[in-house]
Design a protein around this motif. Structure first.
Motif, PDB file in Angstrom:
ATOM      1  N   THR A 177      31.516 -42.182  33.352  1.00 61.63           N
ATOM      2  CA  THR A 177      31.430 -41.138  32.336  1.00 61.63           C
ATOM      3  C   THR A 177      32.135 -39.881  32.826  1.00 61.63           C
ATOM      4  N   TRP A 178      32.477 -39.047  31.877  1.00 63.09           N
ATOM      5  CA  TRP A 178      33.125 -37.773  32.155  1.00 63.09           C
ATOM      6  C   TRP A 178      32.307 -36.938  33.133  1.00 63.09           C
ATOM      7  N   SER A 179      32.994 -36.287  34.057  1.00 67.28           N
ATOM      8  CA  SER A 179      32.473 -35.335  35.045  1.00 67.28           C
ATOM      9  C   SER A 179      31.868 -35.994  36.279  1.00 67.28           C
ATOM     10  N   GLU A 180      31.808 -37.331  36.334  1.00 69.11           N
ATOM     11  CA  GLU A 180      31.324 -37.992  37.536  1.00 69.11           C
ATOM     12  C   GLU A 180      32.406 -37.978  38.615  1.00 69.11           C
ATOM     13  N   PRO A 181      32.036 -37.963  39.900  1.00 71.33           N
ATOM     14  CA  PRO A 181      33.036 -38.084  40.964  1.00 71.33           C
ATOM     15  C   PRO A 181      33.819 -39.382  40.822  1.00 71.33           C
ATOM     16  N   ALA A 182      35.126 -39.322  41.080  1.00 72.87           N
ATOM     17  CA  ALA A 182      35.987 -40.503  40.973  1.00 72.87           C
ATOM     18  C   ALA A 182      36.020 -41.209  42.323  1.00 72.87           C
ATOM     19  N   PRO A 183      35.350 -42.342  42.472  1.00 76.97           N
ATOM     20  CA  PRO A 183      35.334 -43.041  43.762  1.00 76.97           C
ATOM     21  C   PRO A 183      36.751 -43.374  44.234  1.00 76.97           C
ATOM     22  N   GLY A 184      36.989 -43.193  45.522  1.00 73.73           N
ATOM     23  CA  GLY A 184      38.292 -43.494  46.093  1.00 73.73           C
ATOM     24  C   GLY A 184      39.280 -42.359  46.004  1.00 73.73           C
ATOM     25  N   MET A 185      38.914 -41.276  45.302  1.00 75.48           N
ATOM     26  CA  MET A 185      39.788 -40.106  45.178  1.00 75.48           C
ATOM     27  C   MET A 185      38.965 -38.851  45.472  1.00 75.48           C
ATOM     28  N   PRO A 186      38.771 -38.553  46.746  1.00 76.04           N
ATOM     29  CA  PRO A 186      37.935 -37.402  47.117  1.00 76.04           C
ATOM     30  C   PRO A 186      38.418 -36.109  46.472  1.00 76.04           C
ATOM     31  N   GLY A 187      37.462 -35.328  45.980  1.00 75.68           N
ATOM     32  CA  GLY A 187      37.779 -34.050  45.373  1.00 75.68           C
ATOM     33  C   GLY A 187      38.119 -34.113  43.904  1.00 75.68           C
ATOM     34  N   LEU A 188      38.154 -35.304  43.322  1.00 74.98           N
ATOM     35  CA  LEU A 188      38.481 -35.449  41.910  1.00 74.98           C
ATOM     36  C   LEU A 188      37.285 -35.997  41.150  1.00 74.98           C
ATOM     37  N   ILE A 189      37.196 -35.629  39.892  1.00 76.76           N
ATOM     38  CA  ILE A 189      36.156 -36.150  39.006  1.00 76.76           C
ATOM     39  C   ILE A 189      36.810 -36.782  37.788  1.00 76.76           C
ATOM     40  N   PHE A 190      36.078 -37.674  37.136  1.00 72.37           N
ATOM     41  CA  PHE A 190      36.589 -38.284  35.918  1.00 72.37           C
ATOM     42  C   PHE A 190      36.701 -37.226  34.830  1.00 72.37           C
ATOM     43  N   GLY A 191      37.830 -37.217  34.146  1.00 69.21           N
ATOM     44  CA  GLY A 191      38.040 -36.285  33.058  1.00 69.21           C
ATOM     45  C   GLY A 191      37.777 -36.942  31.717  1.00 69.21           C
ATOM     46  N   TRP A 192      38.698 -36.702  30.796  1.00 65.94           N
ATOM     47  CA  TRP A 192      38.511 -37.219  29.444  1.00 65.94           C
ATOM     48  C   TRP A 192      38.602 -38.732  29.427  1.00 65.94           C
ATOM     49  N   MET A 193      37.654 -39.366  28.765  1.00 65.27           N
ATOM     50  CA  MET A 193      37.680 -40.802  28.528  1.00 65.27           C
ATOM     51  C   MET A 193      38.209 -41.038  27.121  1.00 65.27           C
ATOM     52  N   ALA A 204      36.367 -52.990  33.604  1.00 69.29           N
ATOM     53  CA  ALA A 204      37.555 -52.313  34.132  1.00 69.29           C
ATOM     54  C   ALA A 204      37.987 -51.240  33.140  1.00 69.29           C
ATOM     55  N   VAL A 205      38.240 -50.022  33.647  1.00 71.96           N
ATOM     56  CA  VAL A 205      38.558 -48.898  32.769  1.00 71.96           C
ATOM     57  C   VAL A 205      39.702 -48.070  33.361  1.00 71.96           C
ATOM     58  N   THR A 206      40.418 -47.376  32.473  1.00 74.54           N
ATOM     59  CA  THR A 206      41.454 -46.425  32.877  1.00 74.54           C
ATOM     60  C   THR A 206      41.172 -45.094  32.179  1.00 74.54           C
ATOM     61  N   PRO A 207      40.525 -44.148  32.840  1.00 73.39           N
ATOM     62  CA  PRO A 207      40.286 -42.829  32.233  1.00 73.39           C
ATOM     63  C   PRO A 207      41.601 -42.164  31.838  1.00 73.39           C
ATOM     64  N   TYR A 208      41.532 -41.318  30.825  1.00 69.81           N
ATOM     65  CA  TYR A 208      42.740 -40.647  30.351  1.00 69.81           C
ATOM     66  C   TYR A 208      43.295 -39.707  31.410  1.00 69.81           C
ATOM     67  N   ASN A 209      42.416 -39.007  32.109  1.00 69.02           N
ATOM     68  CA  ASN A 209      42.894 -38.122  33.166  1.00 69.02           C
ATOM     69  C   ASN A 209      41.793 -37.895  34.197  1.00 69.02           C
ATOM     70  N   LEU A 210      42.174 -37.277  35.292  1.00 69.82           N
ATOM     71  CA  LEU A 210      41.258 -36.882  36.350  1.00 69.82           C
ATOM     72  C   LEU A 210      41.328 -35.373  36.493  1.00 69.82           C
ATOM     73  N   LEU A 211      40.219 -34.768  36.894  1.00 66.64           N
ATOM     74  CA  LEU A 211      40.147 -33.317  37.013  1.00 66.64           C
ATOM     75  C   LEU A 211      39.809 -32.924  38.441  1.00 66.64           C
ATOM     76  N   GLU A 212      40.315 -31.758  38.850  1.00 67.54           N
ATOM     77  CA  GLU A 212      39.948 -31.193  40.141  1.00 67.54           C
ATOM     78  C   GLU A 212      38.638 -30.428  40.046  1.00 67.54           C
ATOM     79  N   SER A 213      38.317 -29.983  38.833  1.00 68.21           N
ATOM     80  CA  SER A 213      37.049 -29.290  38.602  1.00 68.21           C
ATOM     81  C   SER A 213      36.768 -29.297  37.114  1.00 68.21           C
ATOM     82  N   LEU A 214      35.579 -28.851  36.731  1.00 67.61           N
ATOM     83  CA  LEU A 214      35.193 -28.865  35.323  1.00 67.61           C
ATOM     84  C   LEU A 214      35.901 -27.797  34.499  1.00 67.61           C
ATOM     85  N   ASP A 215      36.690 -26.940  35.139  1.00 62.23           N
ATOM     86  CA  ASP A 215      37.429 -25.949  34.358  1.00 62.23           C
ATOM     87  C   ASP A 215      38.749 -26.535  33.834  1.00 62.23           C
TER      88      ASP A 215
END
Length: 286
Positions: free
Chosen positions: A202-218, A234-245
């Motif tokens: 889900t959106w805003s969860e930490p992205a495993p395997g990519m330290p410092g990034l969280i899941f963005g828009w699904m 198996a999923v491909t999120p639309y983007n990854l975020l460095e923070s919630l801003d």
């Protein structure tokens, strides 16, 4: 056009392009038993059109799965509505069929004398009647008081379903606060397994395997999940975020989740068009 059984004067009308301007919602699925599940408009006297889903057995026995106006199990005073007309989608289907012939489908629901919607859900037909699997308003497994909303609210696109041979269902949905005054805060991918709904990512969860990034828009409407034989998604999120801003990362990836933990299986250094998760279903032997 031919008469439809179990109706008063309904006839099948499969030529929907002339009526609705698109035939993308016409679905024809053949399972391993040889049964054909298909969607069709029913044309009644007075030119009334009602969407419906049917299944034709290998012995040419035709049975109705559902028709607009039928009672919707799981909703008090609820009936199915716009089963086809509002559900066409170029990237996926509003119904899926298991190899054994179980039919899983999405539909909006109209509720008389009830709270304002929109109401919708996912149902399964195993030949003995309809079973409600997930409904709008059901609690999510996040434990934060959120409830499911199963379609994209702003334009009514649905999120396509994926079903594996044993009947597990992968789907996309919003998690929103039951308080209607609060806006949608999470969107994600989910899996229904053994009568339990689990969160894949889900959106805003930490992205495993990519330290410092969280899941963005699904974006499950355009990037539907794929589900494996053991119920992993198996999923491909639309983007990854460095923070919630919304500071967006250029990296992207594909994750596999069993509903308990997600694992990164492929990544790129820059955000690009996704590879269909269906490819990875065979590539990694899910």
């Amino acid at each position: 056009i031919q008469p439809a059984p179990l109706t008063t004067d309904g006839r099948f009308n499969l030529l929907r392009t002339l009526l609705l301007g698109s035939d993308r919602s016409n679905v024809y699925v053949i399972d391993e038993q040889g049964s054909i599940t298909f969607s069709s408009m029913l044309l009644f006297s007075g030119f009334q059109l009602l969407p419906s889903i049917w299944q034709l057995s290998p012995t040419n026995e035709l049975r109705k799965i559902v028709q607009e106006g039928d009672t919707a199990p799981g909703f008090e005073n609820g009936v199915f509505t716009r089963i086809i007309a509002e559900n066409f989608h170029p990237w996926g289907a509003f119904l899926s069929v298991t190899p054994s012939g179980d039919v899983v489908f999405f539909s909006p629901v109209m509720v008389d004398d009830g709270p304002d919607g929109p109401w919708n859900g996912i149902w399964r037909d195993s030949g003995t009647g309809l079973e409600a699997l997930v409904r709008s308003g059901d609690p999510t497994p996040l434990g934060d008081g959120t409830v499911f909303q199963l379609d994209r609210l702003e334009n009514r696109f649905i999120f396509p379903l994926t079903v594996n041979p044993r009947g597990d269902v992968g789907f996309g949905a919003y998690a929103l606060h039951a308080d209607a005054q609060q806006s949608i805060d999470r969107i994600g991918y989910w899996v229904l397994r053994d009568s339990h709904t689990l969160s894949a990512v889900t959106w805003s969860e930490p992205a495993p395997g990519m330290p410092g990034l969280i899941f963005g828009w699904m974006d499950p409407a355009h990037r539907p999940s794929a589900i494996s034989d053991n119920g992993s998604v198996a999923v491909t999120p639309y983007n990854l975020l460095e923070s919630l801003d919304n500071s967006e990362s250029e990296r992207s990836g594909v994750w596999v989740s069993d509903g308990l933990a997600a694992e990164l299986i492929a990544q790129t250094s820059e955000r690009s068009l996704p590879i269909s998760p269906c490819v990875f279903r065979s590539a990694v032997g899910l």
